[in-house]
Design a protein around this motif. Structure first.
Motif, PDB file in Angstrom:
ATOM      1  N   LYS A   4       0.945  -1.467   0.242  1.00 58.42           N
ATOM      2  CA  LYS A   4      -0.113  -0.011   0.276  1.00 58.42           C
ATOM      3  C   LYS A   4       0.909   1.676   0.248  1.00 58.42           C
ATOM      4  CE  LYS A   4      -3.720   2.632   2.883  1.00 58.42           C
ATOM      5  NZ  LYS A   4      -4.327   2.018   3.726  1.00 58.42           N
ATOM      6  N   ILE A   5       0.535   1.953  -0.977  1.00 56.11           N
ATOM      7  CA  ILE A   5       1.158   3.216  -1.141  1.00 56.11           C
ATOM      8  C   ILE A   5       0.686   4.593   0.287  1.00 56.11           C
ATOM      9  CG2 ILE A   5       2.295   5.152  -2.013  1.00 56.11           C
ATOM     10  CD1 ILE A   5       2.865   2.495  -3.633  1.00 56.11           C
ATOM     11  N   LEU A   6       1.425   4.790   1.052  1.00 54.91           N
ATOM     12  CA  LEU A   6       1.413   5.536   2.049  1.00 54.91           C
ATOM     13  C   LEU A   6       1.171   6.862   1.969  1.00 54.91           C
ATOM     14  CD1 LEU A   6       2.433   3.531   5.108  1.00 54.91           C
ATOM     15  CD2 LEU A   6       0.122   3.770   4.008  1.00 54.91           C
ATOM     16  N   LEU A   7       2.748   7.382   1.162  1.00 52.64           N
ATOM     17  CA  LEU A   7       3.109   8.420   0.617  1.00 52.64           C
ATOM     18  C   LEU A   7       3.844   8.402  -0.457  1.00 52.64           C
ATOM     19  CD1 LEU A   7       4.012  11.324   1.171  1.00 52.64           C
ATOM     20  CD2 LEU A   7       5.649  10.939   2.708  1.00 52.64           C
ATOM     21  N   PRO A   8       3.287   8.701  -1.574  1.00 51.43           N
ATOM     22  CA  PRO A   8       4.178   8.905  -3.262  1.00 51.43           C
ATOM     23  C   PRO A   8       5.355   9.846  -3.009  1.00 51.43           C
ATOM     24  CG  PRO A   8       2.127   9.975  -3.022  1.00 51.43           C
ATOM     25  CD  PRO A   8       1.971  10.020  -1.814  1.00 51.43           C
ATOM     26  N   GLY A   9       6.965   9.009  -4.206  1.00 47.89           N
ATOM     27  CA  GLY A   9       7.126  10.213  -4.310  1.00 47.89           C
ATOM     28  C   GLY A   9       6.696  10.682  -5.328  1.00 47.89           C
ATOM     29  N   PRO A  10       7.219  11.582  -6.009  1.00 53.50           N
ATOM     30  CA  PRO A  10       7.004  12.804  -6.989  1.00 53.50           C
ATOM     31  C   PRO A  10       6.525  11.626  -8.112  1.00 53.50           C
ATOM     32  CG  PRO A  10       9.306  13.089  -7.135  1.00 53.50           C
ATOM     33  CD  PRO A  10       9.169  11.821  -5.479  1.00 53.50           C
ATOM     34  N   LEU A  11       7.304  10.631  -8.383  1.00 51.14           N
ATOM     35  CA  LEU A  11       7.414   9.765 -10.013  1.00 51.14           C
ATOM     36  C   LEU A  11       7.351   8.548  -9.513  1.00 51.14           C
ATOM     37  CD1 LEU A  11       6.331   9.659 -12.748  1.00 51.14           C
ATOM     38  CD2 LEU A  11       8.298  10.038 -13.257  1.00 51.14           C
ATOM     39  N   THR A  12       6.388   7.685  -8.996  1.00 56.79           N
ATOM     40  CA  THR A  12       6.343   6.374  -8.650  1.00 56.79           C
ATOM     41  C   THR A  12       5.487   5.611  -9.165  1.00 56.79           C
ATOM     42  OG1 THR A  12       7.259   7.073  -6.008  1.00 56.79           O
ATOM     43  CG2 THR A  12       6.558   4.891  -6.512  1.00 56.79           C
ATOM     44  N   THR A  13       5.993   4.588 -10.265  1.00 64.37           N
ATOM     45  CA  THR A  13       5.048   4.015 -11.257  1.00 64.37           C
ATOM     46  C   THR A  13       5.475   2.400 -11.103  1.00 64.37           C
ATOM     47  OG1 THR A  13       7.068   4.057 -12.816  1.00 64.37           O
ATOM     48  CG2 THR A  13       5.663   5.475 -12.963  1.00 64.37           C
ATOM     49  N   VAL A  14       4.710   1.430 -11.763  1.00 66.42           N
ATOM     50  CA  VAL A  14       4.712   0.173 -11.656  1.00 66.42           C
ATOM     51  C   VAL A  14       5.656  -0.194 -13.138  1.00 66.42           C
ATOM     52  CG1 VAL A  14       3.987  -2.003 -11.494  1.00 66.42           C
ATOM     53  CG2 VAL A  14       2.561  -0.203 -10.804  1.00 66.42           C
ATOM     54  N   ARG A 143      -0.956   5.518 -14.496  1.00 65.24           N
ATOM     55  CA  ARG A 143      -0.468   6.695 -14.108  1.00 65.24           C
ATOM     56  C   ARG A 143       0.281   6.485 -12.848  1.00 65.24           C
ATOM     57  NH1 ARG A 143      -2.985   6.122  -8.640  1.00 65.24           N
ATOM     58  NH2 ARG A 143      -4.771   5.570  -8.800  1.00 65.24           N
ATOM     59  N   ALA A 144       1.032   7.530 -11.873  1.00 59.10           N
ATOM     60  CA  ALA A 144       2.054   7.822 -10.955  1.00 59.10           C
ATOM     61  C   ALA A 144       0.652   7.206  -9.921  1.00 59.10           C
ATOM     62  CB  ALA A 144       2.710   8.420 -11.421  1.00 59.10           C
ATOM     63  N   LEU A 145       1.500   6.356  -8.909  1.00 60.63           N
ATOM     64  CA  LEU A 145       1.040   5.977  -7.900  1.00 60.63           C
ATOM     65  C   LEU A 145       0.935   6.907  -6.758  1.00 60.63           C
ATOM     66  CD1 LEU A 145       2.727   2.187  -7.363  1.00 60.63           C
ATOM     67  CD2 LEU A 145       0.840   3.254  -8.743  1.00 60.63           C
ATOM     68  N   LYS A 146      -0.223   7.092  -6.307  1.00 64.70           N
ATOM     69  CA  LYS A 146      -0.906   8.002  -5.431  1.00 64.70           C
ATOM     70  C   LYS A 146      -1.260   7.728  -3.982  1.00 64.70           C
ATOM     71  CE  LYS A 146      -3.460  10.026  -8.694  1.00 64.70           C
ATOM     72  NZ  LYS A 146      -4.876  10.948  -9.377  1.00 64.70           N
ATOM     73  N   ALA A 147      -1.104   7.982  -2.876  1.00 67.28           N
ATOM     74  CA  ALA A 147      -1.328   8.208  -1.851  1.00 67.28           C
ATOM     75  C   ALA A 147      -2.684   7.437  -1.192  1.00 67.28           C
ATOM     76  CB  ALA A 147      -1.843   8.703  -0.463  1.00 67.28           C
ATOM     77  N   GLY A 148      -2.445   5.461  -0.647  1.00 64.06           N
ATOM     78  CA  GLY A 148      -3.720   4.970  -0.914  1.00 64.06           C
ATOM     79  C   GLY A 148      -3.916   3.999  -1.924  1.00 64.06           C
ATOM     80  N   ASP A 149      -2.855   4.373  -2.420  1.00 63.54           N
ATOM     81  CA  ASP A 149      -3.464   2.716  -4.011  1.00 63.54           C
ATOM     82  C   ASP A 149      -2.605   1.361  -3.666  1.00 63.54           C
ATOM     83  OD1 ASP A 149      -4.134   4.907  -5.484  1.00 63.54           O
ATOM     84  OD2 ASP A 149      -2.076   5.052  -6.411  1.00 63.54           O
ATOM     85  N   ILE A 150      -3.162   0.072  -3.483  1.00 63.77           N
ATOM     86  CA  ILE A 150      -3.136  -1.074  -3.410  1.00 63.77           C
ATOM     87  C   ILE A 150      -2.593  -1.597  -3.963  1.00 63.77           C
ATOM     88  CG2 ILE A 150      -3.669  -2.967  -1.654  1.00 63.77           C
ATOM     89  CD1 ILE A 150      -5.733  -0.902  -0.084  1.00 63.77           C
ATOM     90  N   LEU A 151      -1.666  -2.428  -4.353  1.00 66.41           N
ATOM     91  CA  LEU A 151      -1.050  -3.004  -5.623  1.00 66.41           C
ATOM     92  C   LEU A 151      -0.533  -4.340  -4.507  1.00 66.41           C
ATOM     93  CD1 LEU A 151       1.931  -0.538  -6.533  1.00 66.41           C
ATOM     94  CD2 LEU A 151      -0.401  -0.916  -7.591  1.00 66.41           C
ATOM     95  N   GLU A 152      -1.545  -4.927  -5.987  1.00 62.03           N
ATOM     96  CA  GLU A 152      -1.587  -7.075  -4.958  1.00 62.03           C
ATOM     97  C   GLU A 152      -0.119  -7.614  -5.649  1.00 62.03           C
ATOM     98  OE1 GLU A 152      -3.820  -8.857  -3.781  1.00 62.03           O
ATOM     99  OE2 GLU A 152      -5.061  -6.441  -3.224  1.00 62.03           O
ATOM    100  N   VAL A 153       0.263  -8.238  -4.484  1.00 60.60           N
ATOM    101  CA  VAL A 153       1.848  -8.944  -5.289  1.00 60.60           C
ATOM    102  C   VAL A 153       1.386 -10.634  -5.769  1.00 60.60           C
ATOM    103  CG1 VAL A 153       3.855  -9.879  -3.944  1.00 60.60           C
ATOM    104  CG2 VAL A 153       2.940  -7.468  -3.166  1.00 60.60           C
ATOM    105  N   GLY A 154       2.106 -11.050  -6.126  1.00 56.78           N
ATOM    106  CA  GLY A 154       1.504 -12.544  -7.247  1.00 56.78           C
ATOM    107  C   GLY A 154       1.826 -13.253  -5.621  1.00 56.78           C
ATOM    108  N   ALA A 155       1.300 -14.164  -5.286  1.00 55.38           N
ATOM    109  CA  ALA A 155       1.603 -15.453  -4.323  1.00 55.38           C
ATOM    110  C   ALA A 155       2.868 -16.309  -4.722  1.00 55.38           C
ATOM    111  CB  ALA A 155       0.050 -16.306  -4.104  1.00 55.38           C
ATOM    112  N   ASP A 156       2.760 -16.411  -5.332  1.00 58.01           N
ATOM    113  CA  ASP A 156       4.242 -17.525  -6.072  1.00 58.01           C
ATOM    114  C   ASP A 156       5.362 -16.661  -5.743  1.00 58.01           C
ATOM    115  OD1 ASP A 156       5.680 -19.769  -7.256  1.00 58.01           O
ATOM    116  OD2 ASP A 156       5.955 -18.772  -9.362  1.00 58.01           O
ATOM    117  N   GLN A 157       6.147 -17.139  -4.290  1.00 55.60           N
ATOM    118  CA  GLN A 157       7.070 -16.369  -3.840  1.00 55.60           C
ATOM    119  C   GLN A 157       8.060 -17.565  -3.227  1.00 55.60           C
ATOM    120  OE1 GLN A 157       6.767 -13.220  -0.916  1.00 55.60           O
ATOM    121  NE2 GLN A 157       4.203 -12.935  -1.138  1.00 55.60           N
TER     122      GLN A 157
END
Length: 310
Positions: A4-14, A143-157
């Motif tokens: 989860k993005i709590l505080l984004p940088g000026p340009l944070t992307t996937v 888009r660039a990521l914002k505060a509150g964005d939630i990104l799923e992570v794959g289960a195959d760890q």
């Protein structure tokens, strides 16, 4: 499992390796600017090459791991801290669920990459999860990521025990960057004086630079009769020279075609160097032959493969 993005940088992307095979339709590849940092990050956490991660630019902000997650940070050192405790770059870590990763301004370099075991699993668009902001394509909602964005992570760890001893060497990010280049397709458009200026000048990275291209300021490159051409394809690392004579190094989000003469093309193994440049850094160009460049590329890939087997 997610981050989860709590505080984004000026340009944070996937970003991943890029969206290839679509340039004929006008769609740029995008992808990680520093492919070496992205690739080594996936190695550290045990991912298959190609998994998406996060690219932070200049400042990292804060990210929370919702569950236990194996992660690694590569590229620029942003003084990362996990729940307030400093963590090392270029090695795997196990983040407990609920823990918060905070990163400051980059000490040197420009971009940091976060690889999570299992990869960031946003939907693939045309075979890639990379973000191309200009077309709102890919990544997380294009888009660039914002505060509150939630990104799923794959289960195959990978289990942390399987990767805990992996490490790669920290790269240096000098404020004066030397880029090896081969002659561009329109090199004949420039005078001998212009070429001498190009290869003997130190150019400054402009604050107007972005993922599309790095604008440089310095000695004007003289042309014979202007630099306008019929638009043709733009390879990664192409150095275009507009009418005013100030070079532009075209990078991941470059346009697919362009109408300015290209005096040179940066060798692929030096793209990670310019990708870590920041405004105010100096850039110099060093000419090499195609044969020399091919030999250097083979050595580079061999050294990288050896590093990722240690």
């Amino acid at each position: 499992m997610s981050v989860k993005i709590l505080l984004p940088g000026p340009l944070t992307t996937v970003q991943d390796g890029g969206r290839y095979g679509r340039q004929s339709a006008g769609i740029p590849p995008a992808g990680a600017m520093d492919q070496e940092a992205w690739e080594t990050g996936n190695y550290l956490v045990g991912n298959e090459q190609g998994e998406a991660g996060l690219e932070f630019t200049l400042f990292g902000g804060s990210t929370q791991f919702t569950e236990d997650t194996v992660f690694a940070l590569t590229g620029a050192d942003m003084c990362p801290r996990l729940d307030g405790q400093r963590v090392a770059m270029n090695v795997p870590h196990l983040a407990p669920g609920g823990s918060v990763l905070h990163m400051d301004m980059a000490r040197e370099g420009c971009r940091t990459y976060l690889a999570a075991a299992g990869g960031i699993t946003v939907p693939a668009v045309m075979g890639s999860r990379s973000t191309y902001i200009k077309c709102s394509m890919g990544g997380y909602k294009g888009r660039a990521l914002k505060a509150g964005d939630i990104l799923e992570v794959g289960a195959d760890q990978k289990n942390f025990e399987e990767v805990k001893d992996r490490k790669v060497q920290q790269r240096m990010f000098p404020r004066e960057i030397v880029l090896r280049v081969v002659e561009g397709p329109q090199a004949l458009y420039f005078t001998d004086k212009g070429k001498k200026t190009f290869y003997h000048s130190a150019y400054t990275i402009s604050g107007e630079s972005d993922r599309m291209g790095y604008r440089l300021s310095g000695g004007a490159v003289e042309s014979k009769n202007g630099t306008d051409i019929i638009s043709d394809p733009i390879p990664l690392g192409a150095v275009q020279v507009p009418a005013e004579g100030q070079p532009i190094v075209l990078l991941a989000d470059r346009q697919t075609t362009g109408g300015y003469a290209k005096i040179a093309v940066v060798c692929s193994f030096d793209i990670p160097r310019i990708a870590q440049g920041r405004p105010g850094d100096l850039v110099r160009f060093l000419p090499v032959s195609i044969e020399e460049a091919q030999d250097m590329l083979r050595r580079y890939r061999k050294e990288l493969a050896i590093m990722m087997k240690k």
